[in-house]
Design a protein around this motif. Structure first.
Motif, PDB file in Angstrom:
ATOM      1  N   ARG A  71       2.744  13.822   4.014  1.00 50.56           N
ATOM      2  CA  ARG A  71       3.163  14.020   2.629  1.00 50.56           C
ATOM      3  C   ARG A  71       4.636  14.404   2.566  1.00 50.56           C
ATOM      4  N   GLY A  72       5.182  14.260   1.383  1.00 44.84           N
ATOM      5  CA  GLY A  72       6.522  14.761   1.116  1.00 44.84           C
ATOM      6  C   GLY A  72       7.636  13.838   1.576  1.00 44.84           C
ATOM      7  N   SER A 108       7.454   3.700   7.221  1.00 40.69           N
ATOM      8  CA  SER A 108       6.252   4.464   6.866  1.00 40.69           C
ATOM      9  C   SER A 108       6.031   4.365   5.365  1.00 40.69           C
ATOM     10  N   PRO A 109       5.374   3.315   4.906  1.00 46.83           N
ATOM     11  CA  PRO A 109       5.139   3.162   3.471  1.00 46.83           C
ATOM     12  C   PRO A 109       4.207   4.246   2.947  1.00 46.83           C
ATOM     13  N   LEU A 163       2.722   6.463   5.742  1.00 43.60           N
ATOM     14  CA  LEU A 163       1.603   6.057   6.586  1.00 43.60           C
ATOM     15  C   LEU A 163       2.103   5.396   7.858  1.00 43.60           C
ATOM     16  N   THR A 164       1.492   5.767   8.977  1.00 41.04           N
ATOM     17  CA  THR A 164       1.778   5.104  10.245  1.00 41.04           C
ATOM     18  C   THR A 164       0.462   4.847  10.972  1.00 41.04           C
ATOM     19  N   LEU A 165       0.446   3.794  11.730  1.00 41.71           N
ATOM     20  CA  LEU A 165      -0.718   3.426  12.518  1.00 41.71           C
ATOM     21  C   LEU A 165      -0.699   4.211  13.824  1.00 41.71           C
TER      22      LEU A 165
END
Length: 147
Positions: free
Chosen positions: A58-59, A24-25, A64-66
């Protein structure tokens, strides 16, 4: 027709997340990997999140995930959303075209634009990362956790 930078970034971001394989970049990592300003990436991520295509947490442990909706999203629909429904040419601009009332070019360009979008409608994000593209995307990651 040339795509807006935000459209290009949105498509590339979705493709990279589609092959992220559990990582999760962060938005900052995505911006660095794609060599775009963080603020530009953040705006695109916010729009993709609003559309339900990306989850952004956040945190600590965030990133980010699709979403499944993002994986099956139509490329044509995405391009329409980011590009808007404006005409290819601006006949009404600061200096309106004198041919505006009888011009056939505007209609022809509109039909061509719609044909462009329609040709992308059946293509999904998952289709765009099918082999060999998926492996190539993984190969250009800059490091652990990057997209």
């Amino acid at each position: 027709m040339r795509l807006l930078r935000s459209t290009d970034l949105a498509l590339r971001l979705l493709m990279r997340l589609a092959v992220a394989d559990g990582s999760s970049p962060t938005t900052r990592e995505v911006a660095a990997d794609m060599d775009v300003p963080y603020t530009h990436a953040a705006k695109v991520v916010a729009e993709l999140q609003h559309l339900g295509l990306v989850d952004a947490r956040r945190g600590r442990g965030g990133g980010l995930t699709l979403t499944e909706r993002g994986r099956t999203a139509s490329v044509g629909a995405l391009v329409r959303t980011f590009e808007g429904d404006g005409d290819v040419v601006d006949c009404e601009g600061a200096t309106p075209c004198p041919l505006n009332s009888g011009c056939r070019l505007r209609g022809a360009l509109r039909r061509a634009q719609e044909a462009f979008f329609a040709s992308l409608d059946p293509v999904t994000v998952a289709d765009m990362v099918a082999e060999p593209t998926g492996a190539l995307l993984l190969g250009i990651s800059k490091g652990p956790g990057s997209v």
